[in-house]
Scaffold this motif. Sequence first.
Motif, short mmCIF file in Angstrom:
data_model
loop_
_atom_site.label_atom_id
_atom_site.label_comp_id
_atom_site.label_asym_id
_atom_site.label_seq_id
_atom_site.Cartn_x
_atom_site.Cartn_y
_atom_site.Cartn_z
N UNK A 47 -56.27 -11.07 2.27
CA UNK A 47 -57.55 -10.64 1.72
C UNK A 47 -58.26 -11.84 1.10
N UNK A 48 -59.28 -12.32 1.79
CA UNK A 48 -59.91 -13.56 1.33
C UNK A 48 -60.73 -13.37 0.07
N UNK A 57 -54.81 -3.08 11.44
CA UNK A 57 -55.02 -4.29 12.23
C UNK A 57 -55.39 -5.49 11.38
N UNK A 58 -55.13 -6.66 11.94
CA UNK A 58 -55.53 -7.89 11.28
C UNK A 58 -57.04 -8.01 11.22
N UNK A 98 -50.32 -5.05 22.52
CA UNK A 98 -50.42 -5.42 21.12
C UNK A 98 -51.20 -4.36 20.36
N UNK A 99 -51.21 -4.48 19.03
CA UNK A 99 -51.90 -3.50 18.19
C UNK A 99 -53.36 -3.38 18.52
N UNK A 100 -54.02 -4.51 18.70
CA UNK A 100 -55.45 -4.46 19.02
C UNK A 100 -55.71 -3.82 20.37
N UNK A 150 -52.83 -14.17 9.07
CA UNK A 150 -52.69 -12.81 9.58
C UNK A 150 -51.25 -12.56 10.00
N UNK A 151 -50.99 -11.39 10.60
CA UNK A 151 -49.60 -11.09 10.93
C UNK A 151 -49.13 -12.05 12.02
#
Lengths: 352, 300, 696
Positions: C568-569, C187-188, C158-160, C402-403
Amino acid sequence: MRFNGHGTQIVFSQCTRASRTDDRNPTATLCWLRRAEVALGAMIRFIGRRVAFMLATMLVASVLLFVLFELSSADVAVSALGPYSTAEQRLLWQTQNGYDLPALARYFEWLARFVTGDWRVSRSFNAPVASVVLSHLVNTGILAFWVFVFLVPLSLLLGVLAGMREGSALDRVISTASILLASVPPFASTVLVSAIFVFGLGWLPGTSSMIDGFSWRELVMPVIVLVAYDLGYVARITRASMAEVMTTPYVRTAILKGLPRSRVIWRHALRNALITPVTVLLLHVNWLITGVIVVEFFFAYKGFGSLILQAAMSQDLFLLEACTIVTVAIAVASQTIADLAYMYLNPKIRFR
Amino acid sequence: MTSGSVIKGKLGQVNAKASALRIVLVQVARLRESRVAMIGAGLVLFWIIVALLAPLIAPFPPNATIQPLAKPGTLASNGHIFWLGTDHLGRDVLSRIIWGARTVLVYAPIATGSAFALGIPMGLFAGYKSGWIDEILSRTSDLVLAFPTLVLYIVLIVKFGASGLNIVLAVTIASSPAIMRITRGLVIDLRTRGYIYAAQLRGESAWYVMLVEILPNARGPLIVDACLRLGYVTMTIGTLGFLGLGLPPPDADWGGMINEARQFAIVFPHIVVFPCLAVSSLVLGFNLLADGVREISLRE
Amino acid sequence: MREEKLMELDGVSVSYFGRAGEAAAVTHVSLDIAQGEALGLVGESGCGKTTLAAAIMGHFSGTGRITRGRIVFQGRDMAGLGSAELRKIRSGGIGMVYQDAMSALNPSLTIGEQLAEVVVFQRNTSWKLARREALSILQDVQLPDPARIAAAYPHQLSGGQQQRVVIAMALIARPALLLLDEPTTALDVTIEAGIVELIASLRARHRMALLYISHNLGLIAQVCDRVAVMYAGEIIEQGPIDAVFAQPRHPYTRGLIGCIPLPHVDPAKRPLMPIQGQAIQAQDRPAGCAFGQRCAHFDHSLCGIGFIALEPADKAELHVVRCCRWRTVGDDENAAAGTERGKIRRVVDDAILSVRKLDKNYAVDGRGLWGMLLGKPVPVIRANQELSFDAFKGQTLAIVGESGCGKTTLAKVLTGLEVATAGEVRYENANIGRIPAQARTPELLRSLQMVFQNPDETLNPSFSVGTQIARAVGKLGGGTRERIALRTRELLEMTHLTPAIAARRAHQLSGGQRQRVAIARAFAGDPRIVVADEPVSALDVSVRAAITRLLMDIQQRHGTTLVLISHDLGLVRYIADRVVVMYLGRVMEQGTVEELFLAPYHPYTEALLSAVPLPDPRQRKRRIVLTGELPNPLHFAVGCPFHSRCPRKVGLVCENDQPPRQQAPGGHEISCHIPVADLLRAQGSSVWSQTPTGQN
């Protein structure tokens, strides 16, 4: 061309979960087996699809051939007996050989006959079609073998050298030479090569009919012509692929990791750059059949290409049918092999 | 409707045509950005002009048998020079090359054009609609692509005879699957762009989206392929002529010229060398043009 | 006595040499990094920070060159080094961590080999030893099951995980300095928080120096000791973190800090202050101050002529700034803030869009041979499962996640680009969830429009933007040619674009301008509902605030209902009225903005909020870092989808049973097995502790 991907991925994560919780890992072995089974299943499914496709192609080809050549019984009779036969002779032949039946019945009978290997007799050779086709195929095979022996290393090497340092003097020389070579059609280069070596310098014999048995010297010019034309094309593709790979982020990473340049090129760049050229080369078997027709025609080499041509020109139907089917079979087989090779070389598809 | 608005309407139409022409000219002018494209364009343009001006610049009629096997530079009886010599039947090589350019430059673009006219809509449809239409079109094109092209040509021409129309048809059938494949790939790549979704959310018809929104943005690779394909078709026409399957004689045809003269190449190389150079230079022109256009489209 | 610096940049200028001549990218930058120190480099796109990183590594993509100044590393001038010595520095001296981890890894080699080769060629060890070291470093970066990762190919991670591998690859050479170029941008937020924490802990353990390049001020505040701000190729402010964030001296720095919406602050008390204009490249710099044309305090006689040097802004000369007027700037800002209108919140009852138990499934192939023979069902991805929420007229509903949470799928179903598998989307007494876009009436199409995420792909590059807006007007509204032209002009004005823009093509516009055109296009038919899918995520920080404000203004003026999809919170707190939090296709929590940002939280919301990096080093927050990865979407979770990563997981009930939708006071809903009262008790009043200024 789609490989079963998600199956393997699921299995992977299942295995991880299992191996994390279970110290003794009997599940790990099972996992491995299951993984292998899924991958094998996917592979078998893929090959099965390709074989089915191959058969479908051949079937369609057979229908086309039948419609083109066998539909009209009269034409077949003319072809079998020659243009100087009389009408009565043809009618007799037709009834004798079952050509008075309706078209659909004839098609299945023809198909059955074909599949079992009864390819009849060639009028122009006065010999069974099967043996004629086989002997000519072998000759072309020899020619193709030598072409590949020179083509593959030469074109890959030149392409890699050119693409390695894009814009350098070496690159420009190789690129120019490649595009020039790829612009001279085989029918032109056969004549030119022949003019130089046979007539100008007198080094080589004018034809390659091999009447006196096998002769190396007669093979030289056909090989030169075919290699020269293909060299241009494949070298350009290799160069483009190599140049593109050299600018990728992962090659930059390899350089910035402090690896020596030889390692960067050998292990990082080439591994990815050669995927496309190798696939193209495997597909070239298909092209070779096409290109070889001209060369064999000009040099009177008794190969498969000139056979097709001869069959077409003399309207030798049975021979032409057999040749076409064989051609299609070779083409589809080479496509399948190329697809498999691409899948094998490209880890994104091989391991999902 | 007043005359003023009618005139305005007509002016509007003229304006639209002028701006369309301007767009094309602007695109062509961009060729200047690449030296390779300029050389290629130069070669191609050279042969186009030669073909156009054939009746004016050819010193002799192409099929007139005058003086067999004259060497290049010989003087003819009517005062003109056989610049490139004559062939075994006495026909002037230079004139035959000039008229042969006409043959090639009529049939190659027509054949390529019709292949694109068939391949692009198929590719648009297959790529945009997906589903079973895509499957059928893709499988069919795979099938046709599996046939080695020259064999396909030979079979078709042997059956239906050699004529310009048949050559065009054969090329169209053989080339459109490849074009369909390329177009389909481009469409699949483009169809997830934001502006495509925006068009769908406006209620645009599928054909509008395919032709107006997608196709103009796919033109780069298609133009490159068109140039390359013109080169291939030129070679194919030459090959067919060489094999004796080209246009029926006595029409001047570079491939045929080379074939007819090959046994004389011993002593009279000029009969074959010049047609070889002619066809190679035209193909080279197309190849260079393709490379140049690719360079330009990558740069933008 | 001056400490020996690990790396010093002395007046470095870098330019690119293309067909158009020389283009300056970095001008007279001077920096230094001490042993073990973490320096942050902040700037937006085009400021030259990536070029500076390339200059330090000595490897330019393209035709860049250092034209002036020198870079000194460990006491040696890097310009004079041969290729062998440069290689030694690259493995062992400076390690680099890249932005896009996937493309930084060779897709054809296993992770283990890519790690081991660094060791083999650096220290001349055997491959066996190198592979063992690779496994140990994979453990250092907190990757579970290092053996499997080492045998895997990059695309299988995965990306992370990929980013951790890239960090491991830089670490394994034991560098003295770690150069990180936007390592977490792709990344998320929750994964990013994990990576940032990893970097901080690794730095502490190995006592490495860091050069951290980012456009995200919050991350810099979390990781670094000192920060340098870049604009148009030069450093315009530099100093210790606390000093620069507490008392930013340069108007650009103030602007940057001021235009970031913060999730922990009530937006009424701290309005967004966008910076006007757009960022310029170093080669377009005017004489005098590069920021001048965007600065409200620009005075041509002082700021517009000649070179402006870095001046110290404090006694210890640690905090420097490149501004003529920094002493006078400061008081005006607060005055301006008073006049800025925040969002006017209305209480509204009228639900214009009602979603009830919405399901959307995608079929995926991959049954395997046995599966096919046994007739197993085709696996599906359940992108949306039982979504239920309302959007109220004239309000902004934010969908947060998130994604992989299914928010883009939701947007597509709402607008008709996809069709719902089950459930309803009620609009005007019709279930539009089953009506695809091509079957919708013109009125319906006009009422529900969308703004897309990627400004580079949202406009057709082959036509002028004016043509595209006019087409939208014509298709959605109709009318004569004059009417369409008039309306096009109106729309351009509405989005603060000059009429001259209409003749330009997309590639001639900046990202912010393109997104404005996209907004103009969406509002062409005067829609009642606009779905905006991450409309500002791909834009520069200073532009985001302007576009956000624009959306808000348009919405308030026209009474449009906005469905905003965002991760974006801070933005959500600023612009939204109601929020829906999604995870893996399900709704975890929903409520008004006030309810959501204060406890009780769903555990996922809590983690999300704590993961947001805040550009305020003094603000303390509860640190919740989620472990593990997003589970495979093909795995159909029976219980709560969050159970595999939830820090507050109760037990097996979370895995096996669907969590109930609990009602908290107000319309606040939380889907969790933990009773709301317990959550409230465990979580306190909010994720962020009270700051001295009481800004909560």
